[in-house]
Design an enzyme around this catalytic site. Structure first.
Site, PDB file in Angstrom:
ATOM      1  N   TYR A  26     -17.730  16.501 -15.331  1.00 41.28           N
ATOM      2  CA  TYR A  26     -18.066  15.079 -15.391  1.00 41.28           C
ATOM      3  C   TYR A  26     -19.040  14.725 -14.266  1.00 41.28           C
ATOM      4  O   TYR A  26     -18.882  15.166 -13.124  1.00 41.28           O
ATOM      5  CB  TYR A  26     -16.774  14.267 -15.292  1.00 41.28           C
ATOM      6  CG  TYR A  26     -16.964  12.815 -14.958  1.00 41.28           C
ATOM      7  CD1 TYR A  26     -17.785  11.997 -15.733  1.00 41.28           C
ATOM      8  CD2 TYR A  26     -16.319  12.252 -13.858  1.00 41.28           C
ATOM      9  CE1 TYR A  26     -17.956  10.658 -15.416  1.00 41.28           C
ATOM     10  CE2 TYR A  26     -16.465  10.912 -13.546  1.00 41.28           C
ATOM     11  CZ  TYR A  26     -17.302  10.124 -14.323  1.00 41.28           C
ATOM     12  OH  TYR A  26     -17.478   8.805 -14.015  1.00 41.28           O
ATOM     13  N   ASP A  62      -8.531  18.477 -14.895  1.00 40.00           N
ATOM     14  CA  ASP A  62      -8.793  17.102 -15.315  1.00 40.00           C
ATOM     15  C   ASP A  62      -8.389  17.000 -16.782  1.00 40.00           C
ATOM     16  O   ASP A  62      -9.042  17.569 -17.656  1.00 40.00           O
ATOM     17  CB  ASP A  62     -10.273  16.773 -15.114  1.00 40.00           C
ATOM     18  CG  ASP A  62     -10.595  15.320 -15.438  1.00 40.00           C
ATOM     19  OD1 ASP A  62      -9.859  14.702 -16.225  1.00 40.00           O
ATOM     20  OD2 ASP A  62     -11.607  14.810 -14.922  1.00 40.00           O
ATOM     21  N   LYS A 102      -8.953   5.600 -19.166  1.00 32.46           N
ATOM     22  CA  LYS A 102      -9.345   6.057 -20.484  1.00 32.46           C
ATOM     23  C   LYS A 102      -8.174   5.980 -21.468  1.00 32.46           C
ATOM     24  O   LYS A 102      -7.691   4.910 -21.763  1.00 32.46           O
ATOM     25  CB  LYS A 102      -9.927   7.461 -20.375  1.00 32.46           C
ATOM     26  CG  LYS A 102     -10.985   7.626 -19.252  1.00 32.46           C
ATOM     27  CD  LYS A 102     -12.136   6.659 -19.350  1.00 32.46           C
ATOM     28  CE  LYS A 102     -13.328   6.991 -18.458  1.00 32.46           C
ATOM     29  NZ  LYS A 102     -13.085   6.992 -17.022  1.00 32.46           N
ATOM     30  N   ARG A 121       0.847  -1.197   0.000  1.00 29.20           N
ATOM     31  CA  ARG A 121       0.000   0.000   0.000  1.00 29.20           C
ATOM     32  C   ARG A 121       0.882   1.247   0.000  1.00 29.20           C
ATOM     33  O   ARG A 121       0.591   2.233  -0.664  1.00 29.20           O
ATOM     34  CB  ARG A 121      -0.942   0.029   1.214  1.00 29.20           C
ATOM     35  CG  ARG A 121      -1.916   1.223   1.181  1.00 29.20           C
ATOM     36  CD  ARG A 121      -2.646   1.448   2.499  1.00 29.20           C
ATOM     37  NE  ARG A 121      -1.742   1.890   3.542  1.00 29.20           N
ATOM     38  CZ  ARG A 121      -1.425   1.186   4.619  1.00 29.20           C
ATOM     39  NH1 ARG A 121      -1.919  -0.024   4.795  1.00 29.20           N
ATOM     40  NH2 ARG A 121      -0.587   1.659   5.519  1.00 29.20           N
TER      41      ARG A 121
END
Length: 382
Positions: free
Chosen positions: A104, A177, A202, A51
């Site tokens: 978004y 973004d 994406k 982690r």
């Protein structure tokens, strides 16, 4: 990797040194949760628990930082996990976010339904209206100006350099973004942004097979805080996801060239189609943000939207009739996708100032042969 190296060279080589033990050209996939210590506190390479750090994720983060021309990149389990970590790092109860008026839907949902009950307010603003942005930014309460450009799904363009100046003057943080453009077409940090956000699901991944998110910055203060919170909040991506993203990023440049070329052809086709009322694509000369996009981007991207003359039912019919354009959410993969934002990706914005038109269809244009894509759309629109 030299900062002077070209984009595609950095995409292939940054963070991708051959394995020192075996000479393997592709960095190893480190599927481990923990690491043997050479005595208490004697960490090999600084690794103790995956982690906190994993060599495969570290290689991906170095690759992303090089592409965005930042100093620090951090990767997460999803784009929204990256956004949540960022906003909880930047904001406290009583702070306010100036949010692009067509952000978004997932970002809007996170801010309006998760952060707002926690005491963080938001103000939707047309980021193309710089006077409105200046008026909306209150130095005593505004912590973040949140910008998408191009926007999802209306393909609006914001002037990053102008917004960065407003943010600097008011002491706020400009977040961009950059998912739609990808770092191949646009690098907001070089235009003055403080932090760049990506849904790496994406264009960076590019093959619709891995979910992820990223933050990139050159601000040492925020890099330190975000690195701490990446570990403390724990929403990191696993090593196999990181490995898939590194593989996808290597071909980002050549894929984006094809995405852009195909989208431009399709935009021109739709512009002349009698069933189409309007086409939203920054590559079109009459798009209101065309000049800004041409100045701050090296191409206009693979995303476009269009509105139907006969309204919502016509939009739904088109979405249901295509064969090559798959009816699905998400974007940026090699395959072409079609969706109805009002009922799919942006349903959470219904009834809000960020609601999208019901007659709108969004396309993620893939890298198939463009003549086949044009024929598919022509059939669906007929």
């Amino acid at each position: 990797m030299s900062e002077l190296a070209g984009f595609n060279t950095r995409a292939i080589h940054a963070g991708q040194e051959p394995d020192p033990a075996t000479g393997a050209v592709i960095p190893p996939l480190h599927l481990t949760t923990t690491y043997k210590q050479d005595g208490v506190g004697g960490l090999r390479g600084g690794y103790e628990y995956s982690r906190s750090g994993n060599p495969t994720r570290a290689a991906l983060q170095e690759q992303l930082a090089a592409l965005e021309q930042g100093t620090t990149a951090l990767t997460f389990a999803s784009g929204l996990a990256a956004e949540d970590t960022l906003l909880r790092t930047l904001c406290r109860p009583g702070d306010e976010i100036v949010l692009g008026g067509d952000a978004y839907g997932g970002t809007f949902r996170l801010i309006s339904r998760v952060l707002e009950p926690w005491g963080v307010g938001y103000r939707p603003i047309d980021l193309g209206d710089l006077d409105a942005v200046r008026e909306a930014v209150a130095p005593e309460t505004t912590r973040v100006v949140w910008c998408e450009t191009p926007t999802n799904p209306l393909l609006n363009i914001a002037d990053i350099a102008a917004l960065a100046q407003i943010a600097r003057e008011s002491g706020t943080v400009l977040v961009v973004d950059n998912t739609f453009a990808s770092p191949y077409l646009q690098r907001p940090l070089t235009l003055g942004a403080d932090v760049v956000v990506h849904s790496t699901t994406k264009y960076l991944g590019g093959h619709s097979d891995v979910v992820g998110g990223a933050l990139v910055t050159s601000d040492a203060h925020w890099a330190e805080r975000l690195t701490y919170h990446q570990n403390a909040m724990g929403a990191v991506n696993g090593p196999f996801d990181a490995w898939l993203l590194m593989r996808g990023i290597k071909t980002l440049g050549v894929r984006m060239d094809r995405h852009c070329a195909n989208a431009a052809r399709i935009a021109e086709f739709l512009l002349d189609h009698p069933a189409v009322a309007s086409v939203l694509y920054p590559g079109l000369p009459d798009h209101p943000g065309h000049e800004i996009a041409a100045r701050q981007m090296s191409g206009f991207g693979g995303m476009l939207s269009f509105r139907l003359r006969d309204g919502e039912e016509a939009a739904l019919r088109v979405c249901e009739r295509t064969r090559l354009f798959t009816l699905a959410e998400s974007l940026g993969g090699v395959e072409s996708l079609i969706e109805h934002p009002g009922r799919m990706t942006h349903a959470s914005a219904a009834g809000s100032p960020l609601e999208v038109p019901a007659d709108l269809v969004r396309l993620s244009v893939g890298i198939e042969d463009v003549e086949d894509l044009l024929a598919d759309l022509d059939r669906a629109l007929s």
